[in-house]
Design a protein around this motif. Structure first.
Motif, PDB file in Angstrom:
ATOM      1  N   LYS A 193       0.832  -1.195   0.000  1.00  0.00           N
ATOM      2  CA  LYS A 193       0.000   0.000   0.000  1.00  0.00           C
ATOM      3  C   LYS A 193       0.874   1.255   0.000  1.00  0.00           C
ATOM      4  O   LYS A 193       1.955   1.283   0.593  1.00  0.00           O
ATOM      5  N   LYS A 194       0.375   2.302  -0.639  1.00  0.00           N
ATOM      6  CA  LYS A 194       1.104   3.565  -0.650  1.00  0.00           C
ATOM      7  C   LYS A 194       1.078   4.234   0.720  1.00  0.00           C
ATOM      8  O   LYS A 194       2.031   4.911   1.119  1.00  0.00           O
ATOM      9  N   ASP A 195      -0.031   4.101   1.407  1.00  0.00           N
ATOM     10  CA  ASP A 195      -0.197   4.677   2.743  1.00  0.00           C
ATOM     11  C   ASP A 195      -0.945   3.650   3.578  1.00  0.00           C
ATOM     12  O   ASP A 195      -1.939   3.075   3.102  1.00  0.00           O
ATOM     13  N   PRO A 196      -0.512   3.375   4.810  1.00  0.00           N
ATOM     14  CA  PRO A 196      -1.230   2.401   5.645  1.00  0.00           C
ATOM     15  C   PRO A 196      -2.710   2.720   5.816  1.00  0.00           C
ATOM     16  O   PRO A 196      -3.510   1.818   6.083  1.00  0.00           O
ATOM     17  N   LEU A 197      -3.096   3.993   5.641  1.00  0.00           N
ATOM     18  CA  LEU A 197      -4.497   4.389   5.832  1.00  0.00           C
ATOM     19  C   LEU A 197      -5.345   4.216   4.576  1.00  0.00           C
ATOM     20  O   LEU A 197      -6.565   4.386   4.641  1.00  0.00           O
ATOM     21  N   ASP A 198      -4.754   3.893   3.454  1.00  0.00           N
ATOM     22  CA  ASP A 198      -5.538   3.726   2.229  1.00  0.00           C
ATOM     23  C   ASP A 198      -6.530   2.570   2.388  1.00  0.00           C
ATOM     24  O   ASP A 198      -6.142   1.463   2.766  1.00  0.00           O
ATOM     25  N   PRO A 199      -7.818   2.799   2.086  1.00  0.00           N
ATOM     26  CA  PRO A 199      -8.827   1.746   2.229  1.00  0.00           C
ATOM     27  C   PRO A 199      -9.069   0.990   0.922  1.00  0.00           C
ATOM     28  O   PRO A 199      -8.919   1.542  -0.175  1.00  0.00           O
ATOM     29  N   VAL A 200      -9.461  -0.261   1.053  1.00  0.00           N
ATOM     30  CA  VAL A 200      -9.803  -1.054  -0.112  1.00  0.00           C
ATOM     31  C   VAL A 200     -11.156  -0.588  -0.652  1.00  0.00           C
ATOM     32  O   VAL A 200     -12.087  -0.306   0.117  1.00  0.00           O
TER      33      VAL A 200
END
Length: 411
Positions: A193-200
């Motif tokens: 993931k680009k950012d741990p907070l990015d959601p599916v």
């Protein structure tokens, strides 16, 4: 997906004030005075279990808003979703050995019955995740065109960096966001993931799980993208209120806003409003703790649903509080007292009570203040502090429609 049957609302001879609400995103009060219909989206259930008091507390809060808008002379467009395919539902179905579609349909029907019993006004559109998959696919394609989507193996993710306003709804610091994201259905530890907070936004097909065809491969929607797609389709952008429990502030409402704002280029909602959490036995009600109080169980034990509703009304919608049997039984007694007072026909002057009830609900949905006004009227009418006051011959006829229209209580 069908909603439950509508509730008849009396037409009041007086109008309530415009409604002011606490807005999570600004931390202050905003007055909601829509030019045309008031538009509200309230996040619905994931139907893997029965409706509990925490759910009822949230849906009652936004039922009060619906009613307060109507008392102020507004028409209302109310939309709610049902997340009828998601990990908790599939896990529950697998655990109990029931087909996930059967489980979702059964619990959604029980939810309808509970809402009907509590006299919650039904949404104009009750929309399931499964039926909204074409809307989700379209929204993902719009986000992809904006450069906000990327792939990790068979899954598609949304980049939170695509929205310059990310964090403006919750105002949490990054450590808090990461903690809540992990606790509330996110996958901050996933590699790639680009950012741990990015959601599916699209979960690629897994063995044994339901999946649908899409331009991105077979799979199913992510949670946040579902609500964003439904709200945009049925309400458009910059609608009046996004509502739900306070546990949805982050990540759910933050992500929904981001999806919509990147795709549409306009704010998602004007006001973000959140109901407090209800505890039981010293902990927040949750499936994992096993401390749920189910609305259907109370109904099946011959508890008047209006006593359940009155118990909820005695707490301000934004507060966290704890459910107890003593509060419920007190509400049963209070309803009996009110009914004795109303049975007299005449009573203490009703006009000031009408004004106070409507003013209280216009003031950030202050239901406890409204209920206190009815308590005081019943006390004066029955003379519990001395001489009974029956100076207003039309008191009951004046107040009963207000209790019904504004507070949703059939007394």
């Amino acid at each position: 997906m069908r909603a439950w049957s509508p509730v008849e609302i009396p037409t009041l001879p007086v109008s309530g004030p415009e409604v002011s609400l606490h807005d999570t995103s600004t931390g202050g009060r905003l007055t909601s005075a829509p030019v045309d219909a008031a538009r509200m989206y309230v996040c619905g259930i994931t139907p893997y279990d029965a409706t509990h008091i925490g759910h009822a507390n949230t849906y009652l809060a936004f039922d009060l808003l619906n009613r307060a808008w109507r008392s102020a002379g507004r028409t209302v467009r109310f939309v709610q979703n049902v997340t009828d395919v998601d990990d908790p539902l599939l896990e529950r179905a697998d655990k109990v050995g029931v087909d996930w579609v059967e489980l979702a349909e059964r619990e959604t029907e029980l939810f309808r019955q509970d809402m009907q019993a509590l006299r919650i006004l039904p949404p104009d559109a009750l929309v399931g995740a499964v039926e909204s998959i074409p809307l989700v696919i379209d929204l993902i394609q719009r986000l992809d065109a904006a450069g906000a989507i990327y792939r990790v193996e068979d899954d598609l993710y949304y980049s939170v960096a695509a929205d310059p306003a990310f964090g403006a709804e919750s105002h949490y610091d990054r450590d808090t966001m990461l903690r809540f994201f992990g606790e509330r259905g996110g996958d901050p530890e996933r590699d790639g993931k680009k950012d741990p907070l990015d959601p599916v936004v699209w979960r690629g097909e897994r063995p044994g799980e339901p999946a649908w065809d899409s331009p991105f491969g077979r799979g199913r929607p992510g949670w946040h993208i579902e609500c964003a797609a439904i709200a945009l389709e049925h309400l458009g952008t910059t609608f009046d209120v996004q509502g739900g429990g306070s546990d949805l502030v982050f990540p759910h409402h933050e992500m929904c806003a981001g999806h919509a704002q990147v795709a549409a280029g306009e704010p998602f909602a004007r006001i973000y409003s959140h109901a407090g959490m209800v505890g039981y036995g010293g902990e927040k009600m949750s499936k994992s703790l096993g401390n749920l109080v189910f609305v259907s169980a109370l109904r099946n034990s011959d508890i008047d649903p209006m006593a359940v509703r009155l118990t909820l009304l005695r707490h301000h919608y934004r507060t966290d509080w704890e459910w107890t049997d003593e509060q419920l039984f007190a509400a049963v007694d209070d309803l009996a007292t009110w009914r004795r007072a109303f049975s007299l026909g005449a009573g203490a002057p009703a006009a000031p009570v009408v004004t106070e009830v409507l003013a209280a609900l216009g003031d950030d949905l202050d239901a406890p203040r409204a209920v206190a006004a009815i308590d005081a009227w019943a006390k004066a009418t029955l003379g519990t502090d001395g001489l009974a006051d029956t100076s207003d011959p039309e008191a009951a006829a004046t107040l009963l429609p207000v209790l019904d229209a504004a507070l949703g209580l059939a007394v």
